[in-house]
Design a protein around this motif. Structure first.
Motif, PDB file in Angstrom:
ATOM      1  N   ARG A  16      13.548 -27.892   1.699  1.00 21.89           N
ATOM      2  CA  ARG A  16      13.005 -26.952   2.676  1.00 21.89           C
ATOM      3  C   ARG A  16      13.706 -25.608   2.499  1.00 21.89           C
ATOM      4  N   VAL A  17      12.941 -24.537   2.581  1.00 18.49           N
ATOM      5  CA  VAL A  17      13.481 -23.206   2.338  1.00 18.49           C
ATOM      6  C   VAL A  17      12.957 -22.228   3.385  1.00 18.49           C
ATOM      7  N   GLY A  18      13.675 -21.117   3.524  1.00 21.64           N
ATOM      8  CA  GLY A  18      13.200 -20.011   4.339  1.00 21.64           C
ATOM      9  C   GLY A  18      12.433 -19.040   3.465  1.00 21.64           C
ATOM     10  N   LEU A  19      11.292 -18.544   3.962  1.00 18.32           N
ATOM     11  CA  LEU A  19      10.391 -17.700   3.171  1.00 18.32           C
ATOM     12  C   LEU A  19      10.240 -16.337   3.832  1.00 18.32           C
ATOM     13  N   TRP A  20      10.387 -15.279   3.024  1.00 18.75           N
ATOM     14  CA  TRP A  20      10.267 -13.907   3.508  1.00 18.75           C
ATOM     15  C   TRP A  20       9.281 -13.146   2.634  1.00 18.75           C
ATOM     16  N   ASP A  21       8.356 -12.438   3.276  1.00 21.36           N
ATOM     17  CA  ASP A  21       7.482 -11.502   2.573  1.00 21.36           C
ATOM     18  C   ASP A  21       7.828 -10.104   3.069  1.00 21.36           C
ATOM     19  N   PRO A  22       8.501  -9.286   2.240  1.00 20.21           N
ATOM     20  CA  PRO A  22       8.950  -7.967   2.671  1.00 20.21           C
ATOM     21  C   PRO A  22       7.891  -6.887   2.598  1.00 20.21           C
ATOM     22  N   MET A  23       6.713  -7.218   2.099  1.00 19.81           N
ATOM     23  CA  MET A  23       5.568  -6.294   2.057  1.00 19.81           C
ATOM     24  C   MET A  23       4.367  -7.074   2.575  1.00 19.81           C
ATOM     25  N   CYS A  24       4.480  -7.578   3.797  1.00 18.72           N
ATOM     26  CA  CYS A  24       3.619  -8.665   4.258  1.00 18.72           C
ATOM     27  C   CYS A  24       2.169  -8.281   4.449  1.00 18.72           C
ATOM     28  N   GLY A  25       1.866  -6.990   4.649  1.00 17.82           N
ATOM     29  CA  GLY A  25       0.477  -6.638   4.910  1.00 17.82           C
ATOM     30  C   GLY A  25      -0.060  -7.449   6.070  1.00 17.82           C
ATOM     31  N   ALA A  26      -1.200  -8.104   5.876  1.00 15.69           N
ATOM     32  CA  ALA A  26      -1.808  -8.910   6.933  1.00 15.69           C
ATOM     33  C   ALA A  26      -1.125 -10.259   7.121  1.00 15.69           C
ATOM     34  N   GLY A  27      -0.124 -10.557   6.297  1.00 13.97           N
ATOM     35  CA  GLY A  27       0.598 -11.816   6.436  1.00 13.97           C
ATOM     36  C   GLY A  27      -0.096 -13.006   5.813  1.00 13.97           C
ATOM     37  N   GLY A  28      -1.030 -12.744   4.897  1.00 14.70           N
ATOM     38  CA  GLY A  28      -1.809 -13.827   4.308  1.00 14.70           C
ATOM     39  C   GLY A  28      -0.979 -14.825   3.518  1.00 14.70           C
ATOM     40  N   ILE A  29      -0.013 -14.338   2.745  1.00 18.13           N
ATOM     41  CA  ILE A  29       0.815 -15.251   1.951  1.00 18.13           C
ATOM     42  C   ILE A  29       1.600 -16.182   2.860  1.00 18.13           C
ATOM     43  N   LEU A  30       2.287 -15.607   3.840  1.00 17.79           N
ATOM     44  CA  LEU A  30       3.105 -16.406   4.752  1.00 17.79           C
ATOM     45  C   LEU A  30       2.257 -17.388   5.540  1.00 17.79           C
ATOM     46  N   THR A  31       1.117 -16.927   6.034  1.00 17.72           N
ATOM     47  CA  THR A  31       0.260 -17.795   6.841  1.00 17.72           C
ATOM     48  C   THR A  31      -0.299 -18.939   6.006  1.00 17.72           C
ATOM     49  N   SER A  32      -0.725 -18.642   4.789  1.00 12.74           N
ATOM     50  CA  SER A  32      -1.262 -19.688   3.915  1.00 12.74           C
ATOM     51  C   SER A  32      -0.219 -20.764   3.638  1.00 12.74           C
ATOM     52  N   SER A  83       7.942  -8.742   7.065  1.00  7.01           N
ATOM     53  CA  SER A  83       8.365  -7.358   7.305  1.00  7.01           C
ATOM     54  C   SER A  83       7.464  -6.421   6.517  1.00  7.01           C
ATOM     55  N   ASP A  84       7.363  -5.200   7.015  1.00  6.08           N
ATOM     56  CA  ASP A  84       6.519  -4.192   6.391  1.00  6.08           C
ATOM     57  C   ASP A  84       6.905  -2.852   6.998  1.00  6.08           C
ATOM     58  N   VAL A  85       6.537  -1.761   6.319  1.00  2.00           N
ATOM     59  CA  VAL A  85       6.800  -0.429   6.871  1.00  2.00           C
ATOM     60  C   VAL A  85       5.696  -0.009   7.838  1.00  2.00           C
ATOM     61  N   ASP A  86       4.574  -0.696   7.806  1.00  2.00           N
ATOM     62  CA  ASP A  86       3.380  -0.314   8.562  1.00  2.00           C
ATOM     63  C   ASP A  86       3.265  -1.148   9.834  1.00  2.00           C
ATOM     64  N   GLU A  87       3.284  -0.487  10.997  1.00  4.16           N
ATOM     65  CA  GLU A  87       3.163  -1.204  12.261  1.00  4.16           C
ATOM     66  C   GLU A  87       1.810  -1.902  12.375  1.00  4.16           C
ATOM     67  N   GLY A  88       0.755  -1.290  11.835  1.00  2.00           N
ATOM     68  CA  GLY A  88      -0.559  -1.921  11.866  1.00  2.00           C
ATOM     69  C   GLY A  88      -0.568  -3.226  11.084  1.00  2.00           C
ATOM     70  N   LEU A  94       9.016 -11.277  12.885  1.00  2.00           N
ATOM     71  CA  LEU A  94       8.484 -10.080  12.260  1.00  2.00           C
ATOM     72  C   LEU A  94       9.419  -8.912  12.523  1.00  2.00           C
ATOM     73  N   ALA A  95       9.473  -7.985  11.562  1.00  2.00           N
ATOM     74  CA  ALA A  95      10.330  -6.811  11.723  1.00  2.00           C
ATOM     75  C   ALA A  95       9.800  -5.675  10.869  1.00  2.00           C
ATOM     76  N   ARG A  96      10.010  -4.456  11.343  1.00  2.00           N
ATOM     77  CA  ARG A  96       9.632  -3.288  10.555  1.00  2.00           C
ATOM     78  C   ARG A  96      10.788  -2.935   9.633  1.00  2.00           C
ATOM     79  N   ALA A  97      10.517  -2.834   8.344  1.00  2.00           N
ATOM     80  CA  ALA A  97      11.563  -2.511   7.374  1.00  2.00           C
ATOM     81  C   ALA A  97      10.933  -2.012   6.089  1.00  2.00           C
ATOM     82  N   ASP A  98      11.668  -1.145   5.391  1.00  2.00           N
ATOM     83  CA  ASP A  98      11.275  -0.623   4.089  1.00  2.00           C
ATOM     84  C   ASP A  98      12.106  -1.339   3.032  1.00  2.00           C
ATOM     85  N   VAL A  99      11.455  -2.161   2.209  1.00  2.00           N
ATOM     86  CA  VAL A  99      12.178  -2.986   1.246  1.00  2.00           C
ATOM     87  C   VAL A  99      12.865  -2.158   0.160  1.00  2.00           C
ATOM     88  N   THR A 100      12.500  -0.899   0.006  1.00  2.00           N
ATOM     89  CA  THR A 100      13.163  -0.055  -0.988  1.00  2.00           C
ATOM     90  C   THR A 100      14.383   0.653  -0.408  1.00  2.00           C
TER      91      THR A 100
END
Length: 232
Positions: free
Chosen positions: A49-65, A80-85, A139-145
Motif C-alpha cells: 500500500r502506498v500514498g499517491l500524489w498528483d501535483p498537477m491534478c487538474g480535474a483529479g482524474g488520475i487520482l479518482t480512477s 495539488s495544483d496551482v489552479d483553484e478551479g 487537496l492543496a494549492r501548490a506550484d510543483v516548480t
C-alpha cells in the motif's frame, strides 16, 4: 507498451464523462493507463500500500480512477495544483470515491435526465466502493516548480507521484522556466524520501527536454512515460 497490471476490461464507468465531473480545459486521462502506471510505480516502491500524489491534478482524474479501481493499494491520496478551479473540480471527483459522494452524483444524474447508461455506471461504481473504505483524500494549492510552495504540503507517507504534464493548448505551466518539467522533477526528488517513484506522462516530447535518464521509460500511443526512483 504492453499492459502488465491493468487487465483488459471495460473502464467506461470511470472515464468517458460517464460519472466523473469534467469541464473544458481539463483533459482526461485513460483510466486503464492510470492503473497500469500506478501499479508499475508501486512495484518499484516495493510496498503493498502506498500514498499517491498528483501535483498537477487538474480535474483529479488520475487520482479518482486509481482510488476507485485500486483502493486497497492506497494509504492516502493528495491532489495539488496551482489552479483553484482545478482543485474544486478535483474535490468533486474525489468525493466520488465515497458512497455518499456517489449517491449524490447518481441523484444529480437522474435529476438532470442523464442517459440510462450513465446512471448504470454510477450504480456499478456504488457497488464497487460499498465494501471498501475510500482512502483519505486531501487537496492543496501548490506550484510543483516552486520548492517553497511544495515545502508547505503534507507529504507524509507519499510513495508515488503521478503527473500528466500540461498540454500547452489546454493547460499550461505557471513556471516561466524554459525547462519546467526538469524543474518540477528536481523539486519532487528533493521533497520525497529515497525509494519513492515519480511517474511523468506527456503527449508532447518537448516536455522531456532536459530530463535526466529515467529508471523506466516507454511510449504508449501518443504518450511518452518516464518513471524516476528517488535516490537512484
Amino acid at each position: 507498451m504492453k499492459f502488465e497490471h491493468a487487465p483488459q476490461a471495460s473502464y467506461e464507468d470511470v472515464g468517458g464523462g460517464q460519472v466523473l465531473h469534467s469541464a473544458p480545459g481539463f483533459p482526461g486521462f485513460p483510466a486503464r493507463l492510470a492503473v497500469e502506471l500506478f501499479e508499475r510505480a508501486r512495484v518499484l516502491v516495493g510496498r503493498e500500500r502506498v500514498g499517491l500524489w498528483d501535483p498537477m491534478c487538474g480535474a483529479g482524474g488520475i487520482l479518482t480512477s486509481v482510488a476507485l479501481l485500486r483502493p486497497d493499494a492506497l494509504t492516502r491520496v493528495l491532489a495539488s495544483d496551482v489552479d483553484e478551479g482545478a482543485l474544486e473540480l478535483a474535490r468533486k471527483n474525489l468525493l466520488l470515491t465515497t458512497v455518499p459522494g456517489l449517491e449524490a452524483r447518481r441523484a444529480e444524474l437522474v435529476e438532470r435526465g442523464a442517459a440510462a447508461g450513465r446512471v448504470a455506471s454510477a450504480d456499478r461504481l456504488l457497488a464497487r466502493v460499498a465494501g471498501l473504505p475510500a482512502p483519505p483524500a486531501s487537496l492543496a494549492r501548490a506550484d510543483v516548480t516552486d520548492p517553497s510552495s511544495v515545502a508547505g504540503l503534507d507529504l507524509d507517507g507519499v510513495d508515488v507521484v503521478m503527473a500528466d504534464l500540461p498540454y500547452g493548448t489546454q493547460t499550461d505551466w505557471a513556471s516561466t522556466s524554459t525547462t519546467p518539467t526538469a524543474q518540477a522533477l528536481e523539486v519532487l526528488r528533493d521533497a520525497l524520501p529515497d525509494g519513492a517513484v515519480v511517474v511523468l506522462s506527456t503527449t508532447e516530447r518537448e516536455h522531456l527536454r532536459g530530463l535526466p535518464d529515467a529508471t523506466r521509460s516507454f511510449k504508449h500511443g501518443h504518450r511518452y512515460v518516464r518513471l524516476y526512483r528517488t535516490g537512484a
